[in-house]
Write an enzyme that holds these catalytic residues in place. Structure first.
Site, PDB file in Angstrom:
ATOM      1  N   TYR A  20      36.123   5.085  28.083  1.00  0.00           N
ATOM      2  CA  TYR A  20      34.831   4.432  27.878  1.00  0.00           C
ATOM      3  C   TYR A  20      34.469   3.529  29.057  1.00  0.00           C
ATOM      4  O   TYR A  20      33.339   3.551  29.557  1.00  0.00           O
ATOM      5  CB  TYR A  20      34.892   3.629  26.581  1.00  0.00           C
ATOM      6  N   ASP A  73      22.653  17.968  21.135  1.00  0.00           N
ATOM      7  CA  ASP A  73      23.879  17.473  21.750  1.00  0.00           C
ATOM      8  C   ASP A  73      23.546  17.237  23.216  1.00  0.00           C
ATOM      9  O   ASP A  73      23.295  18.188  23.961  1.00  0.00           O
ATOM     10  CB  ASP A  73      24.987  18.511  21.598  1.00  0.00           C
ATOM     11  N   LYS A  80      31.234   4.030  31.489  1.00  0.00           N
ATOM     12  CA  LYS A  80      30.206   3.001  31.584  1.00  0.00           C
ATOM     13  C   LYS A  80      30.068   2.466  33.013  1.00  0.00           C
ATOM     14  O   LYS A  80      28.974   2.100  33.446  1.00  0.00           O
ATOM     15  CB  LYS A  80      30.519   1.865  30.607  1.00  0.00           C
TER      16      LYS A  80
END
Length: 253
Positions: free
Chosen positions: A154, A63, A158
């Site tokens: 997201y 992970d 990013k």
């Protein structure tokens, strides 16, 4: 082979899609490749493809948001393949929703994998690069960094990776290490299929509609990103650092 066989690359999130295509491409380029994914068993298929083509690979389960697992994974790679001097931070997840529906867990999960994961992996691997006086870090951003409905988490992650990349380039450049960022546009993958399902569109119809908006008139493939990674980690790209390259089939997302 364009790179010495002794060099070792790590690709995270490499069980499928962009990560798998990148791992296989780097193996063809002559790297020994550690394929990291959440479950080791999921990474074995990519390693089998690498070895079937005559390359060297290692499947590692970790992970990337867990510091102990990251440090153990990098130590294992160094022990079994050799000191890693190429890192591709590709691992990613989506938890899409409109802001008023997005939960704290949705936010934290995406930040953990994309930002914390890239930080932990880069911190663990950079010592090998600095010792070798040569290294390449490639982070996977997205055209969503420019903003995308239903992806506040997201898009933020990013965009953050782009700033992270530029800072790594500044800090590590004097040690012979470059850091660059690739921002893919629409790529045919499990992740984009999940997006189509989320918004209730037929997959083939969704792909056709997206491709019609792209200047090169086709959807992107994982191999399109793998080719770009291959260039950025090559000897010839040693003067390219701190850049964000939008691989999106045109000048706009």
């Amino acid at each position: 082979m364009s790179e010495p066989q002794s060099r070792v690359a790590i690709v995270t999130g490499a069980a499928r899609g962009i990560g798998a295509a990148t791992a296989e491409r780097l193996a063809r380029d002559g790297f020994a490749v550690a394929v990291i994914d959440l479950e080791e068993s999921a990474a074995e298929g990519t390693v089998e493809a690498i070895e079937a083509a005559g390359g060297r690979g290692l499947a590692v389960g970790a992970d990337v948001a867990d510091v102990e697992q990251v440090e153990a994974a990098v130590a294992r790679v160094a022990a079994e393949l050799g000191a890693p001097t190429v890192l591709v931070n590709n691992a990613g997840v989506t938890r899409d929703n409109l802001l008023f529906k997005m939960t704290e867990l949705d936010w934290d999960t995406v930040m953990g994998v994309h930002l914390r994961g890239s930080f932990l992996m880069s911190r663990a691997v950079q010592k090998h690069m600095v010792a070798a006086k040569w290294g390449r870090i490639v982070n996977l951003s997205s055209t969503s960094a420019l903003g995308n409905r239903g992806q506040a988490n997201y898009s933020t992650a990013k965009a953050g990776l782009q700033g992270f990349t530029k800072t790594l380039a500044i800090e590590l450049g004097k040690f012979g290490v470059t850091a660059n960022c690739i921002a893919p546009g629409f790529i045919v993958s499990d992740m984009t299929k999940a997006t189509a399902e989320r918004i209730g569109e037929d997959w083939e119809t969704y792909v056709a509609a997206r491709a019609a908006q792209i200047p090169v008139a086709r959807a992107g493939q994982p191999e399109d990103i793998a080719h770009t990674v291959s260039f950025l980690v090559s000897e010839g790209a040693g003067f390219v650092s701190g850049q964000v390259i939008y691989v999106a089939g045109g000048p706009k997302a």
